[in-house]
Design a protein around this motif. Sequence first.
Motif, PDB file in Angstrom:
ATOM      1  N   CYS A 100      -6.700  -1.152   9.772  1.00 39.35           N
ATOM      2  CA  CYS A 100      -5.409  -1.032  10.615  1.00 39.35           C
ATOM      3  C   CYS A 100      -4.485   0.591   9.998  1.00 39.35           C
ATOM      4  O   CYS A 100      -4.716   1.013   9.139  1.00 39.35           O
ATOM      5  CB  CYS A 100      -4.505  -2.154   9.859  1.00 39.35           C
ATOM      6  N   VAL A 101      -3.309   0.617  10.696  1.00 40.75           N
ATOM      7  CA  VAL A 101      -2.575   1.728  10.625  1.00 40.75           C
ATOM      8  C   VAL A 101      -1.396   1.204   9.601  1.00 40.75           C
ATOM      9  O   VAL A 101      -0.559   0.279  10.297  1.00 40.75           O
ATOM     10  CB  VAL A 101      -2.129   2.553  11.731  1.00 40.75           C
ATOM     11  N   ASN A 102      -1.096   1.594   8.480  1.00 40.89           N
ATOM     12  CA  ASN A 102      -0.136   1.015   7.541  1.00 40.89           C
ATOM     13  C   ASN A 102       1.021   2.132   7.399  1.00 40.89           C
ATOM     14  O   ASN A 102       0.782   3.294   7.493  1.00 40.89           O
ATOM     15  CB  ASN A 102      -0.647   1.064   6.009  1.00 40.89           C
ATOM     16  N   LEU A 103       2.243   1.273   7.912  1.00 47.71           N
ATOM     17  CA  LEU A 103       3.456   2.322   7.731  1.00 47.71           C
ATOM     18  C   LEU A 103       4.354   1.607   6.650  1.00 47.71           C
ATOM     19  O   LEU A 103       4.267   0.524   6.354  1.00 47.71           O
ATOM     20  CB  LEU A 103       4.088   2.119   8.949  1.00 47.71           C
ATOM     21  N   PHE A 104       5.327   2.430   6.127  1.00 46.44           N
ATOM     22  CA  PHE A 104       6.462   2.003   5.656  1.00 46.44           C
ATOM     23  C   PHE A 104       7.320   0.955   6.284  1.00 46.44           C
ATOM     24  O   PHE A 104       7.258   1.042   7.733  1.00 46.44           O
ATOM     25  CB  PHE A 104       7.527   2.978   5.014  1.00 46.44           C
ATOM     26  N   GLU A 105       7.820   0.141   5.832  1.00 43.67           N
ATOM     27  CA  GLU A 105       8.631  -1.127   6.574  1.00 43.67           C
ATOM     28  C   GLU A 105       9.363  -0.630   7.548  1.00 43.67           C
ATOM     29  O   GLU A 105       9.590  -1.085   8.557  1.00 43.67           O
ATOM     30  CB  GLU A 105       9.162  -2.281   5.605  1.00 43.67           C
ATOM     31  N   ALA A 106      10.315   0.311   6.981  1.00 43.92           N
ATOM     32  CA  ALA A 106      11.308   0.843   7.927  1.00 43.92           C
ATOM     33  C   ALA A 106      10.853   1.451   8.993  1.00 43.92           C
ATOM     34  O   ALA A 106      11.327   1.515  10.300  1.00 43.92           O
ATOM     35  CB  ALA A 106      12.234   1.818   6.998  1.00 43.92           C
ATOM     36  N   ASP A 107       9.625   2.454   8.769  1.00 44.28           N
ATOM     37  CA  ASP A 107       9.153   3.107   9.896  1.00 44.28           C
ATOM     38  C   ASP A 107       8.315   2.035  11.082  1.00 44.28           C
ATOM     39  O   ASP A 107       8.438   2.388  12.261  1.00 44.28           O
ATOM     40  CB  ASP A 107       7.999   3.878   9.367  1.00 44.28           C
ATOM     41  N   ALA A 108       7.746   1.082  10.382  1.00 40.53           N
ATOM     42  CA  ALA A 108       7.024   0.319  11.180  1.00 40.53           C
ATOM     43  C   ALA A 108       8.103  -0.577  12.111  1.00 40.53           C
ATOM     44  O   ALA A 108       7.663  -0.658  13.251  1.00 40.53           O
ATOM     45  CB  ALA A 108       6.388  -0.836  10.194  1.00 40.53           C
ATOM     46  N   LYS A 109       9.391  -0.954  11.454  1.00 37.26           N
ATOM     47  CA  LYS A 109      10.413  -1.584  12.284  1.00 37.26           C
ATOM     48  C   LYS A 109      10.745  -0.690  13.640  1.00 37.26           C
ATOM     49  O   LYS A 109      10.939  -0.930  14.668  1.00 37.26           O
ATOM     50  CB  LYS A 109      11.529  -1.953  11.422  1.00 37.26           C
ATOM     51  N   LYS A 110      11.167   0.716  13.204  1.00 40.84           N
ATOM     52  CA  LYS A 110      11.345   1.714  14.219  1.00 40.84           C
ATOM     53  C   LYS A 110      10.402   1.842  15.342  1.00 40.84           C
ATOM     54  O   LYS A 110      10.646   1.737  16.583  1.00 40.84           O
ATOM     55  CB  LYS A 110      11.610   3.114  13.554  1.00 40.84           C
ATOM     56  N   TYR A 111       9.120   1.820  14.909  1.00 39.80           N
ATOM     57  CA  TYR A 111       8.130   2.114  15.722  1.00 39.80           C
ATOM     58  C   TYR A 111       8.063   0.755  16.831  1.00 39.80           C
ATOM     59  O   TYR A 111       7.927   0.915  17.814  1.00 39.80           O
ATOM     60  CB  TYR A 111       7.006   2.136  15.235  1.00 39.80           C
ATOM     61  N   ASN A 125       0.667  -1.112   0.032  1.00 40.53           N
ATOM     62  CA  ASN A 125      -0.094   0.225   0.082  1.00 40.53           C
ATOM     63  C   ASN A 125       1.037   1.187   0.088  1.00 40.53           C
ATOM     64  O   ASN A 125       0.573   2.262   0.283  1.00 40.53           O
ATOM     65  CB  ASN A 125      -0.934  -0.071   1.212  1.00 40.53           C
ATOM     66  N   ARG A 126       2.151   1.116  -0.521  1.00 37.34           N
ATOM     67  CA  ARG A 126       3.051   2.250  -0.459  1.00 37.34           C
ATOM     68  C   ARG A 126       2.518   3.470  -0.992  1.00 37.34           C
ATOM     69  O   ARG A 126       2.785   4.501  -0.512  1.00 37.34           O
ATOM     70  CB  ARG A 126       4.382   1.739  -1.067  1.00 37.34           C
ATOM     71  N   ALA A 127       1.984   3.441  -2.216  1.00 34.67           N
ATOM     72  CA  ALA A 127       1.391   4.479  -2.881  1.00 34.67           C
ATOM     73  C   ALA A 127       0.322   5.490  -2.179  1.00 34.67           C
ATOM     74  O   ALA A 127       0.362   6.519  -2.338  1.00 34.67           O
ATOM     75  CB  ALA A 127       0.698   3.949  -4.166  1.00 34.67           C
ATOM     76  N   ASN A 128      -0.485   4.647  -1.279  1.00 32.79           N
ATOM     77  CA  ASN A 128      -1.154   5.600  -0.387  1.00 32.79           C
ATOM     78  C   ASN A 128      -0.899   6.052   0.869  1.00 32.79           C
ATOM     79  O   ASN A 128      -1.343   6.834   1.580  1.00 32.79           O
ATOM     80  CB  ASN A 128      -2.512   4.694  -0.240  1.00 32.79           C
ATOM     81  N   ILE A 129       0.256   5.394   1.611  1.00 32.82           N
ATOM     82  CA  ILE A 129       0.824   5.813   2.791  1.00 32.82           C
ATOM     83  C   ILE A 129       1.251   7.159   2.817  1.00 32.82           C
ATOM     84  O   ILE A 129       1.861   7.623   1.963  1.00 32.82           O
ATOM     85  CB  ILE A 129       1.939   4.782   3.146  1.00 32.82           C
ATOM     86  N   GLY A 130       0.608   8.123   3.709  1.00 31.16           N
ATOM     87  CA  GLY A 130       1.002   9.527   3.902  1.00 31.16           C
ATOM     88  C   GLY A 130      -0.184  10.227   2.927  1.00 31.16           C
ATOM     89  O   GLY A 130       0.046  11.509   2.867  1.00 31.16           O
ATOM     90  N   LYS A 131      -0.736   9.611   2.096  1.00 32.91           N
ATOM     91  CA  LYS A 131      -1.719  10.376   1.241  1.00 32.91           C
ATOM     92  C   LYS A 131      -3.144   9.958   1.397  1.00 32.91           C
ATOM     93  O   LYS A 131      -3.870  11.006   1.407  1.00 32.91           O
ATOM     94  CB  LYS A 131      -1.076  10.102  -0.257  1.00 32.91           C
ATOM     95  N   VAL A 132      -3.442   8.667   1.393  1.00 28.13           N
ATOM     96  CA  VAL A 132      -4.989   8.314   1.202  1.00 28.13           C
ATOM     97  C   VAL A 132      -4.904   7.401   2.387  1.00 28.13           C
ATOM     98  O   VAL A 132      -4.099   6.493   2.522  1.00 28.13           O
ATOM     99  CB  VAL A 132      -5.389   7.747  -0.036  1.00 28.13           C
ATOM    100  N   ASN A 133      -6.276   7.476   3.110  1.00 33.93           N
ATOM    101  CA  ASN A 133      -6.641   6.279   3.934  1.00 33.93           C
ATOM    102  C   ASN A 133      -7.356   5.272   3.319  1.00 33.93           C
ATOM    103  O   ASN A 133      -8.455   5.114   2.708  1.00 33.93           O
ATOM    104  CB  ASN A 133      -7.674   6.825   5.092  1.00 33.93           C
ATOM    105  N   SER A 134      -6.612   4.056   3.085  1.00 30.20           N
ATOM    106  CA  SER A 134      -7.047   3.054   1.999  1.00 30.20           C
ATOM    107  C   SER A 134      -7.188   1.383   2.818  1.00 30.20           C
ATOM    108  O   SER A 134      -7.460   0.473   1.936  1.00 30.20           O
ATOM    109  CB  SER A 134      -6.298   2.876   0.767  1.00 30.20           C
ATOM    110  N   SER A 135      -6.758   1.522   3.986  1.00 29.72           N
ATOM    111  CA  SER A 135      -6.831   0.214   4.735  1.00 29.72           C
ATOM    112  C   SER A 135      -8.248  -0.077   5.140  1.00 29.72           C
ATOM    113  O   SER A 135      -9.152   0.540   5.121  1.00 29.72           O
ATOM    114  CB  SER A 135      -5.791   0.366   5.935  1.00 29.72           C
ATOM    115  N   HIS A 136      -7.846  -1.363   5.654  1.00 34.23           N
ATOM    116  CA  HIS A 136      -9.506  -2.002   6.121  1.00 34.23           C
ATOM    117  C   HIS A 136      -9.430  -1.709   7.758  1.00 34.23           C
ATOM    118  O   HIS A 136     -10.110  -2.628   8.438  1.00 34.23           O
ATOM    119  CB  HIS A 136      -9.383  -3.512   5.937  1.00 34.23           C
TER     120      HIS A 136
END
Length: 389
Positions: A337-348, A324-335
């Motif tokens: 959940c809170v979607n993050l980029f992989e690197a950010d998700a790992k940091k959090y 869902n990379r194209a929508n992260i930071g731009k559009v709410n498109s999940s079902h």
Amino acid sequence: MFGSVVALLATLSLVAACSNETDGGAVFDSKAPGKQQERDETPAAKITFAPADGAKDVPVLDPIKITVDGGELTDVKLVTPAGKEVAGKLAADKLSWTSGEVLGYGKTYKYEATAENESGKESTQEGSFTTLAPAATPRATINPGDEATVGVGMPVSIKFPEGPVTDKAAVEKALKLETSVPVEGSWGWLGDQQVDWRPKEYWPANTKVTVNAKLYGLSFGDGAYGKSDLSTSFTVGRSQVVKINTPQHKMDVYRDGSLAASYPASNGKDADPNLNTPNGTVIVMSKEPVGDFSNPRYGYTNVKKKWAVRISNHGEFIHENEENRANIGKVNSSHGCVNLFEADAKKYYDTALVGDPVEITGSKAKFPTTSDVFDWLIPWSQWQSMSAL
């Protein structure tokens, strides 16, 4: 004539010498003429058992007490059906003995006590009693566990999975919570099988918490009694709070009150309340390096995502979603959940603790109070009313 008188006096003297009559409480010892013995009229020491001999349904928490009147206790034994002695303590004045441990359910105990009266004469008394046999002894669980380090939103939760508690007030009185710094909070019953303690505001960082639940022998109501005591000691870690305003398409992480990180995000679809990331304050419930997000209802199976942080049992997580990379930071498109980029998700993921608050605003839907942890969805005034005391 004179000889007859002499004979008569001799006879009377012989009769007097052989007599056992007493004078002033003294007796003549036939083996030691002239020696007197005192008759011991001191009553025997009176021993009293509590509970009394033959008592039934004795509460297992009540101490057994043995007392004496008119003497001193010299020996006391209280034994289990297996013959093991129950610990107890004799008072310094030796007038009473009190048991020092709780008893078992549905068991017959025997006691025996020996006392010495004021003149040193011993007497012994014995008996037995039977403790109550509960209709049920449901177990209970406590969370967080010993030595855990948790987030500032973590409630203390005591659950009764094997049956409802009807005497909630009695159970709540048996719960004791101590903190290393003053913290305002309250117990609240979330139904008949769970009671939680939460602070009015988030825990102060680094608070040490100890909880003792004296449940063994306690009546839960309807013939059920506690199976065992519970206790835990845990630590509240640093303060970390996640804040998400869904229309902003980002996730902010505040640590010790300051913004520590801000990550682009894609949240639940705005148009469909069933797919919103709902409003409300929840907490981090668990973490998985790889989570399974398969959901046949929505037509996808075998969907695995990395760095999954569960925030409810309603289905919401914070996780990576590179698809869902194209929508992260731009559009709410999940079902939801809170979607993050992989690197950010790992940091959090690496910074998150179970119990960290996650505050969500801006959605059309609200979190339902059906998740395992919904304590922070309840206003404080309402929470206080949920106490049984």
